[in-house]
Design an enzyme around this catalytic site. Structure first.
Site, PDB file in Angstrom:
ATOM      1  CG  ASN A 138      25.238 -37.275   4.808  1.00 57.15           C
ATOM      2  OD1 ASN A 138      24.556 -36.684   3.988  1.00 57.15           O
ATOM      3  ND2 ASN A 138      25.815 -38.447   4.554  1.00 57.15           N
ATOM      4  N   GLY A 213      18.718 -39.608   0.224  1.00 62.00           N
ATOM      5  CA  GLY A 213      18.316 -39.868   1.601  1.00 62.00           C
ATOM      6  C   GLY A 213      18.108 -41.347   1.811  1.00 62.00           C
ATOM      7  CB  THR A 215      15.182 -47.385   2.276  1.00 56.70           C
ATOM      8  OG1 THR A 215      16.548 -47.680   1.982  1.00 56.70           O
ATOM      9  CG2 THR A 215      14.276 -48.325   1.503  1.00 56.70           C
ATOM     10  CB  ALA A 216      11.770 -44.783   5.466  1.00 55.65           C
ATOM     11  CB  ALA A 217      12.551 -40.407   2.693  1.00 55.10           C
ATOM     12  CB  ALA A 218      13.599 -43.657  -1.421  1.00 56.51           C
ATOM     13  CD  GLU A 233      22.723 -41.045  -6.491  1.00 59.73           C
ATOM     14  OE1 GLU A 233      23.217 -41.991  -5.845  1.00 59.73           O
ATOM     15  OE2 GLU A 233      22.914 -40.895  -7.708  1.00 59.73           O
ATOM     16  CB  CYS A 267      25.486 -42.805   1.272  1.00 58.01           C
ATOM     17  SG  CYS A 267      26.529 -41.831   0.197  1.00 58.01           S
TER      18      CYS A 267
HETATM   19  N1  LIG Z   1      23.486 -42.085  -1.928  1.00 55.33           N
HETATM   20  C1  LIG Z   1      23.843 -40.895  -1.497  1.00 55.33           C
HETATM   21  O1  LIG Z   1      24.389 -40.046  -2.230  1.00 55.33           O
HETATM   22  C2  LIG Z   1      23.565 -40.509  -0.063  1.00 55.33           C
HETATM   23  C3  LIG Z   1      24.234 -39.400   0.460  1.00 55.33           C
HETATM   24  C4  LIG Z   1      23.954 -39.028   1.795  1.00 55.33           C
HETATM   25  C5  LIG Z   1      23.042 -39.769   2.564  1.00 55.33           C
HETATM   26  N2  LIG Z   1      22.415 -40.840   1.993  1.00 55.33           N
HETATM   27  C6  LIG Z   1      21.493 -41.644   2.792  1.00 55.33           C
HETATM   28  O2  LIG Z   1      20.575 -40.773   3.507  1.00 55.33           O
HETATM   29  C7  LIG Z   1      20.281 -41.344   4.778  1.00 55.33           C
HETATM   30  C8  LIG Z   1      20.647 -40.368   5.891  1.00 55.33           C
HETATM   31  O3  LIG Z   1      20.233 -39.052   5.570  1.00 55.33           O
HETATM   32  P1  LIG Z   1      18.909 -38.466   6.228  1.00 55.33           P
HETATM   33  O4  LIG Z   1      18.732 -38.988   7.619  1.00 55.33           O
HETATM   34  O5  LIG Z   1      18.889 -37.005   5.999  1.00 55.33           O
HETATM   35  O6  LIG Z   1      17.796 -39.181   5.277  1.00 55.33           O
HETATM   36  P2  LIG Z   1      16.200 -39.015   5.324  1.00 55.33           P
HETATM   37  O7  LIG Z   1      15.682 -39.935   4.303  1.00 55.33           O
HETATM   38  O8  LIG Z   1      15.677 -39.060   6.713  1.00 55.33           O
HETATM   39  O9  LIG Z   1      15.957 -37.488   4.825  1.00 55.33           O
HETATM   40  C9  LIG Z   1      16.487 -37.063   3.601  1.00 55.33           C
HETATM   41  C10 LIG Z   1      15.653 -35.876   3.079  1.00 55.33           C
HETATM   42  O10 LIG Z   1      14.365 -36.364   2.705  1.00 55.33           O
HETATM   43  C11 LIG Z   1      13.362 -35.562   3.313  1.00 55.33           C
HETATM   44  N3  LIG Z   1      12.155 -36.399   3.390  1.00 55.33           N
HETATM   45  C12 LIG Z   1      11.818 -37.296   4.338  1.00 55.33           C
HETATM   46  N4  LIG Z   1      10.646 -37.895   4.015  1.00 55.33           N
HETATM   47  C13 LIG Z   1      10.234 -37.358   2.824  1.00 55.33           C
HETATM   48  C14 LIG Z   1       9.102 -37.516   1.968  1.00 55.33           C
HETATM   49  N5  LIG Z   1       8.110 -38.374   2.258  1.00 55.33           N
HETATM   50  N6  LIG Z   1       9.003 -36.760   0.841  1.00 55.33           N
HETATM   51  C15 LIG Z   1       9.994 -35.873   0.526  1.00 55.33           C
HETATM   52  N7  LIG Z   1      11.085 -35.661   1.288  1.00 55.33           N
HETATM   53  C16 LIG Z   1      11.201 -36.399   2.426  1.00 55.33           C
HETATM   54  C17 LIG Z   1      13.983 -35.142   4.608  1.00 55.33           C
HETATM   55  O11 LIG Z   1      13.318 -34.024   5.151  1.00 55.33           O
HETATM   56  C18 LIG Z   1      15.393 -34.800   4.126  1.00 55.33           C
HETATM   57  O12 LIG Z   1      15.383 -33.533   3.506  1.00 55.33           O
HETATM   58  C19 LIG Z   1      21.113 -42.609   4.871  1.00 55.33           C
HETATM   59  O13 LIG Z   1      20.364 -43.731   4.476  1.00 55.33           O
HETATM   60  C20 LIG Z   1      22.240 -42.370   3.884  1.00 55.33           C
HETATM   61  O14 LIG Z   1      22.813 -43.564   3.415  1.00 55.33           O
HETATM   62  C21 LIG Z   1      22.659 -41.240   0.708  1.00 55.33           C
HETATM   63  O1  LIG Z   2      27.080 -39.765   2.095  1.00 52.65           O
HETATM   64  C1  LIG Z   2      27.681 -39.489   1.033  1.00 52.65           C
HETATM   65  C2  LIG Z   2      28.127 -38.120   0.821  1.00 52.65           C
HETATM   66  S1  LIG Z   2      29.014 -37.909  -0.606  1.00 52.65           S
HETATM   67  O2  LIG Z   2      30.346 -38.491  -0.413  1.00 52.65           O
HETATM   68  O3  LIG Z   2      28.275 -38.610  -1.681  1.00 52.65           O
HETATM   69  O4  LIG Z   2      29.077 -36.446  -0.855  1.00 52.65           O
END
Ligand SMILES: NC(=O)c1ccc[n+]([C@@H]2O[C@H](COP(=O)([O-])OP(=O)(O)OC[C@H]3O[C@@H](n4cnc5c(N)ncnc54)[C@H](O)[C@@H]3O)[C@@H](O)[C@H]2O)c1
Ligand SMILES: O=CCS(=O)(=O)O
Length: 456
Positions: A138, A213, A215-218, A233, A267
């Protein structure tokens, strides 16, 4: 055999290009190069890193419009939103340059406690090594600079993996980093297939993982990473609270900016609105009137406020969330309208406190309104979510503000502003499943470093 992936523009599904995933051999070669890059970094002075980052800031500014258009093509976020992101990315890079000069430790006398007298401890900060920096779709450039900037400033090497959707803008960013003077042995782009990510997260040549990103990826990353340092994050379910003394027009505009901008895909978006009963009807009418005037359409047009969400599956998930709330008795004040990947700005009323739209993160332009009589009743409702990122409140009642600051499970409470308030040098991050650690340039530098003490 090299696996390929192809991308489309979320707005019109026009092809954006076809790319090769990184092979495991390429990943191993990159990691070996980055290990050598750590030695290059150790021989680079802080002022030299600061100068490189200032050169990068200038290049990002020079190419801002070109990069903003790429971001809009890749993500469907509006061109005005992408332009703001580029301003923020330049600021994050300037802040990284300035902080690169300020990474100082402290000296401690040893006679604070018997018997260890006569020594001085010189506490220094040193880089962790190679940081695996992973970014979401995003804010592909600003969030990348919130990782690459401080990681480089701290003296680390960086393996950078953006979301596949952002391949073109990220490759452009990496090229600008090289032009600015970051060596290829210090920064490498990669795009491994999902099947290689667990192996990469566990790789011994990676010293820390800096991830933004969901929760699932984290969860997958933390399961594979072992003892590596993690900076996570993650998602948010941020509240915006409108008290009885709020400036209602300002609160309504802030709710719109913090919920419907980026098609709600932030986020820190205002994902739940809590409105005091005494001002509810007036606030709700202002909000609906302003929201119904928002332009929904081509994200490349200056007048557009809401573009498509990232893909059809995301739009379907958001629609299911809305329909679930309606089944539980919620009513529609605006929206509940869909066209392909477009979800029109939707305002829900009479929402149950226990509905998914109040408890889970909804990554789209959906705004549930919750009417309350007493601020005490909403504290447990606001905290009844796995997330705890930021919050916003419109009020000038310092007693209420201080009380909520202490009681809400969040990393930041913004007053007379939305929960999406963020500036590049403030600490940024949440509690619970919103993440671990803090970004914000100075804080991120410390997260990607360790203390080393010389006792004399
Ligand atoms: N806290 C913050 O600063 C912040 C900012 C932006 C988005 N987000 C969160 O991110 C989510 C949306 O973004 P998204 O759809 O890109 O998230 P996502 O978790 O689908 O993907 C994020 C990144 O992680 C990578 N990824 C996925 N699985 C992985 C793994 N097993 N190992 C390593 N990397 C992996 C993806 O390819 C991508 O580059 C929302 O939950 C949003 O709240 C948080
Ligand atoms: O989703 C959040 C993007 S930012 O405001 O932390 O850059």
């Amino acid at each position: 055999m090299t696996q390929k992936y192809s991308l489309v523009n979320p707005y019109n599904n026009e092809p954006l290009g076809e790319y090769n995933y990184s092979t495991w051999t390429e990943i191993e070669e990159k990691l070996a190069l980055l290990k050598k890059g750590q030695k290059t970094q150790n021989k680079t002075a802080a002022f030299e890193r600061a100068n490189v980052l200032m050169s990068l800031a200038s290049l990002l500014k020079e190419h801002s419009e070109e990069m903003a258009k790429l971001i809009t093509l890749e993500t469907g976020k509006t061109i005005s939103d992408s332009r703001v992101e580029m301003v923020r990315a330049v600021n994050a890079t300037i802040a990284s340059a300035e902080e690169a000069r300020q990474i100082s430790g402290e000296s401690l006398d040893s006679d604070a406690y018997a018997p260890a007298g006569g020594k001085i401890g010189v506490v220094c900060w040193r880089p962790l090594g190679t940081i695996f920096c992973i970014t979401p779709f995003n804010f592909p450039i600003n969030i990348a600079m919130h990782k690459i900037g401080p990681a480089y400033a701290a003296g680390n090497s960086i393996l950078f993996k953006p979301g596949p959707q952002n391949t073109a803008s990220s490759l452009f960013l990496v090229d600008l980093c090289y032009q600015a003077g970051i060596p290829k042995s210090v920064l490498q782009f990669c795009m491994p297939p999902l099947s290689d990510l667990d192996r990469l997260n566990a790789h011994p040549a990676i010293n820390a993982i800096n991830f933004t990103g969901g929760t699932a990826a984290a969860n997958a990353i933390s399961a594979a990473a072992g003892y590596k340092k993690l900076l996570l994050e993650l998602g948010g379910n941020d509240p915006l609270i409108v008290m009885d003394d709020a400036d209602l027009k300002a609160a309504a505009q802030s709710a719109i900016n913090h919920r419907f901008a980026t098609a709600g895909q932030r986020c820190t978006a205002a994902k739940r609105l809590f409105v005091h009963a005494s001002v509810y009807q007036e606030f709700r009418d202002i909000l609906v009137e302003k929201s119904s005037a928002l332009v929904v359409g081509d994200p490349m047009k200056d007048e557009t406020f809401v573009g498509p969400v990232i893909h059809q599956a995301a739009a379907n998930e958001i629609r299911e969330r809305i329909e679930s709330a309606l089944k539980e008795g919620a009513t529609v004040a605006l929206g509940n309208k869909y066209e392909g990947a477009f979800v029109y700005p939707t305002i829900l009323e009479n929402v149950s406190a226990n509905s998914e739209v109040m408890i889970e993160e909804t990554f789209g332009p959906v705004m549930p309104l919750y009417k309350f009589e007493d601020v005490e009743e909403i504290i447990p409702i606001i905290n009844n979510t796995a997330y705890g990122l930021q919050a916003g409140i419109f009020s000038n009642n310092l007693k209420v503000i201080r009380h909520l600051f202490e009681e809400l499970d969040v990393g930041t409470l913004a007053t007379n502003d939305g929960p999406g308030f963020r500036t590049e040098h403030f600490p940024f991050g949440g509690v619970k499943e919103s993440g671990v650690g803090r970004e914000g340039i100075k804080y991120a530098i410390r997260e990607m470093s360790y203390t080393k003490t010389l006792v004399i």
